[in-house]
Design a protein around this motif. Structure first.
Motif, PDB file in Angstrom:
ATOM      1  N   UNK A  96       0.858  -1.861   0.160  1.00  0.00           N
ATOM      2  CA  UNK A  96      -0.467  -0.048  -0.104  1.00  0.00           C
ATOM      3  C   UNK A  96       0.451   1.392   0.063  1.00  0.00           C
ATOM      4  N   UNK A  97       2.307   1.204   0.728  1.00  0.00           N
ATOM      5  CA  UNK A  97       2.889   2.106   0.673  1.00  0.00           C
ATOM      6  C   UNK A  97       3.585   2.858  -1.095  1.00  0.00           C
ATOM      7  N   UNK A  98       3.422   1.884  -1.616  1.00  0.00           N
ATOM      8  CA  UNK A  98       3.933   1.946  -3.452  1.00  0.00           C
ATOM      9  C   UNK A  98       3.161   3.518  -3.753  1.00  0.00           C
ATOM     10  N   UNK A  99       2.023   3.957  -3.806  1.00  0.00           N
ATOM     11  CA  UNK A  99       1.573   5.164  -4.301  1.00  0.00           C
ATOM     12  C   UNK A  99       0.569   4.092  -5.238  1.00  0.00           C
ATOM     13  N   UNK A 100       0.766   3.063  -5.488  1.00  0.00           N
ATOM     14  CA  UNK A 100       0.068   3.217  -6.938  1.00  0.00           C
ATOM     15  C   UNK A 100      -2.158   2.920  -6.601  1.00  0.00           C
ATOM     16  N   UNK A 101      -2.342   3.252  -7.759  1.00  0.00           N
ATOM     17  CA  UNK A 101      -3.452   3.407  -8.023  1.00  0.00           C
ATOM     18  C   UNK A 101      -4.251   1.709  -7.051  1.00  0.00           C
ATOM     19  N   UNK A 102      -5.543   1.387  -7.544  1.00  0.00           N
ATOM     20  CA  UNK A 102      -5.823   0.651  -7.407  1.00  0.00           C
ATOM     21  C   UNK A 102      -6.576  -0.089  -8.790  1.00  0.00           C
ATOM     22  N   UNK A 103      -6.463  -1.005  -9.289  1.00  0.00           N
ATOM     23  CA  UNK A 103      -6.050  -0.809 -10.367  1.00  0.00           C
ATOM     24  C   UNK A 103      -8.048  -2.053 -10.971  1.00  0.00           C
ATOM     25  N   UNK A 104      -8.362  -1.836 -12.595  1.00  0.00           N
ATOM     26  CA  UNK A 104      -9.066  -2.224 -12.826  1.00  0.00           C
ATOM     27  C   UNK A 104      -9.383  -2.838 -14.509  1.00  0.00           C
ATOM     28  N   UNK A 105      -9.628  -3.655 -15.027  1.00  0.00           N
ATOM     29  CA  UNK A 105      -9.681  -4.239 -16.205  1.00  0.00           C
ATOM     30  C   UNK A 105     -11.032  -4.415 -16.952  1.00  0.00           C
ATOM     31  N   UNK A 106     -12.011  -4.158 -17.339  1.00  0.00           N
ATOM     32  CA  UNK A 106     -13.467  -3.477 -18.130  1.00  0.00           C
ATOM     33  C   UNK A 106     -13.281  -3.749 -19.469  1.00  0.00           C
ATOM     34  N   UNK A 107     -14.339  -4.255 -20.159  1.00  0.00           N
ATOM     35  CA  UNK A 107     -14.813  -3.444 -21.700  1.00  0.00           C
ATOM     36  C   UNK A 107     -15.273  -4.513 -22.056  1.00  0.00           C
ATOM     37  N   UNK A 108     -15.559  -3.828 -23.969  1.00  0.00           N
ATOM     38  CA  UNK A 108     -16.198  -4.465 -24.129  1.00  0.00           C
ATOM     39  C   UNK A 108     -15.354  -5.224 -25.252  1.00  0.00           C
ATOM     40  N   UNK A 109     -16.023  -6.651 -25.949  1.00  0.00           N
ATOM     41  CA  UNK A 109     -15.883  -7.486 -27.013  1.00  0.00           C
ATOM     42  C   UNK A 109     -16.371  -7.316 -27.943  1.00  0.00           C
ATOM     43  N   UNK A 110     -15.717  -7.719 -29.607  1.00  0.00           N
ATOM     44  CA  UNK A 110     -16.443  -8.426 -30.630  1.00  0.00           C
ATOM     45  C   UNK A 110     -15.573  -8.959 -31.310  1.00  0.00           C
ATOM     46  N   UNK A 111     -15.921  -9.664 -31.839  1.00  0.00           N
ATOM     47  CA  UNK A 111     -15.470 -11.078 -32.363  1.00  0.00           C
ATOM     48  C   UNK A 111     -16.331 -11.624 -33.268  1.00  0.00           C
ATOM     49  N   UNK A 112     -15.507 -13.371 -33.964  1.00  0.00           N
ATOM     50  CA  UNK A 112     -16.412 -13.794 -35.262  1.00  0.00           C
ATOM     51  C   UNK A 112     -16.119 -15.090 -33.817  1.00  0.00           C
ATOM     52  N   UNK A 113     -16.882 -16.008 -34.919  1.00  0.00           N
ATOM     53  CA  UNK A 113     -16.871 -17.429 -34.074  1.00  0.00           C
ATOM     54  C   UNK A 113     -17.299 -18.580 -34.998  1.00  0.00           C
ATOM     55  N   UNK A 114     -16.918 -19.700 -34.977  1.00  0.00           N
ATOM     56  CA  UNK A 114     -17.422 -20.627 -36.162  1.00  0.00           C
ATOM     57  C   UNK A 114     -17.712 -22.242 -34.939  1.00  0.00           C
ATOM     58  N   UNK A 115     -18.541 -22.790 -35.350  1.00  0.00           N
ATOM     59  CA  UNK A 115     -19.117 -24.184 -34.623  1.00  0.00           C
ATOM     60  C   UNK A 115     -19.129 -24.886 -36.468  1.00  0.00           C
ATOM     61  N   UNK A 116     -18.096 -26.525 -35.796  1.00  0.00           N
ATOM     62  CA  UNK A 116     -17.508 -27.414 -36.802  1.00  0.00           C
ATOM     63  C   UNK A 116     -17.802 -28.741 -35.706  1.00  0.00           C
ATOM     64  N   UNK A 117     -19.015 -29.389 -36.465  1.00  0.00           N
ATOM     65  CA  UNK A 117     -19.914 -30.749 -36.063  1.00  0.00           C
ATOM     66  C   UNK A 117     -18.833 -31.456 -36.776  1.00  0.00           C
ATOM     67  N   UNK A 118     -17.572 -32.408 -36.035  1.00  0.00           N
ATOM     68  CA  UNK A 118     -17.061 -33.714 -37.188  1.00  0.00           C
ATOM     69  C   UNK A 118     -17.246 -35.148 -36.532  1.00  0.00           C
ATOM     70  N   UNK A 119     -18.289 -35.087 -35.279  1.00  0.00           N
ATOM     71  CA  UNK A 119     -19.403 -36.851 -35.629  1.00  0.00           C
ATOM     72  C   UNK A 119     -20.554 -36.297 -34.499  1.00  0.00           C
ATOM     73  N   UNK A 120     -21.394 -36.762 -34.570  1.00  0.00           N
ATOM     74  CA  UNK A 120     -22.931 -36.677 -34.311  1.00  0.00           C
ATOM     75  C   UNK A 120     -22.623 -35.992 -32.632  1.00  0.00           C
ATOM     76  N   UNK A 121     -21.572 -36.603 -31.891  1.00  0.00           N
ATOM     77  CA  UNK A 121     -21.333 -36.742 -30.165  1.00  0.00           C
ATOM     78  C   UNK A 121     -20.512 -35.211 -30.197  1.00  0.00           C
ATOM     79  N   UNK A 122     -19.449 -34.686 -31.292  1.00  0.00           N
ATOM     80  CA  UNK A 122     -18.449 -33.693 -30.919  1.00  0.00           C
ATOM     81  C   UNK A 122     -18.257 -32.596 -31.990  1.00  0.00           C
ATOM     82  N   UNK A 123     -17.834 -31.689 -31.024  1.00  0.00           N
ATOM     83  CA  UNK A 123     -18.119 -30.422 -32.378  1.00  0.00           C
ATOM     84  C   UNK A 123     -16.241 -29.486 -31.669  1.00  0.00           C
ATOM     85  N   UNK A 124     -15.929 -28.885 -32.200  1.00  0.00           N
ATOM     86  CA  UNK A 124     -14.851 -28.407 -32.663  1.00  0.00           C
ATOM     87  C   UNK A 124     -15.767 -26.402 -32.257  1.00  0.00           C
ATOM     88  N   UNK A 125     -15.299 -25.907 -31.176  1.00  0.00           N
ATOM     89  CA  UNK A 125     -15.822 -24.358 -31.298  1.00  0.00           C
ATOM     90  C   UNK A 125     -14.383 -23.553 -31.495  1.00  0.00           C
TER      91      UNK A 125
END
Length: 127
Positions: free
Chosen positions: A89-118
């Protein structure tokens, strides 16, 4: 504490809505609207900071079925990785926080009827 309560509320809302969205299983996750969320522990150990907090993320998106086994889509959301205090606490550093917005693309690929990769990739604009 406030962010922890919000994260718990977000998880509860997601679990409560799961039965209403169960129709997505009818097309093997190939396409359509989706909502997802994540909750976990985040940590920061860098340049005078060494602390842990609860982080959460929620996003919404849409996938278009290109074939019965392949779907690609877009998504956007919000992430809050928490607040972090300095090692000393004596370092003089403020409390840090990290928050923000996300934007992206995604994919879903069926490998078999029971398994998929995303996968997903995108940008995170933090404050």
């Amino acid at each position: 504490m406030k962010s922890t309560l919000f994260a718990i509320a977000l998880a509860t809302a997601g679990l409560a809505g799961a039965p209403a969205l169960s129709h997505a299983a009818d097309n093997n996750g190939a396409g359509g609207f989706f909502i997802n969320g994540n909750i976990g522990e985040s940590s920061l150990d860098h340049q005078g900071y060494n602390d842990n907090d609860t982080g959460y993320m929620g996003n919404i998106g849409y996938r278009w079925a290109l074939t019965p086994g392949v779907a690609l889509g877009v998504e956007g959301g919000y992430t809050d990785l928490g607040k972090f205090g300095p090692k000393n606490s004596g370092d003089g550093l403020p409390q840090a926080s990290l928050k923000g917005w996300t934007l992206g693309v995604n994919g879903h690929f069926n490998l078999t009827p029971e398994w998929y990769l995303s996968g997903r990739t995108g940008i995170f604009h933090s404050d």
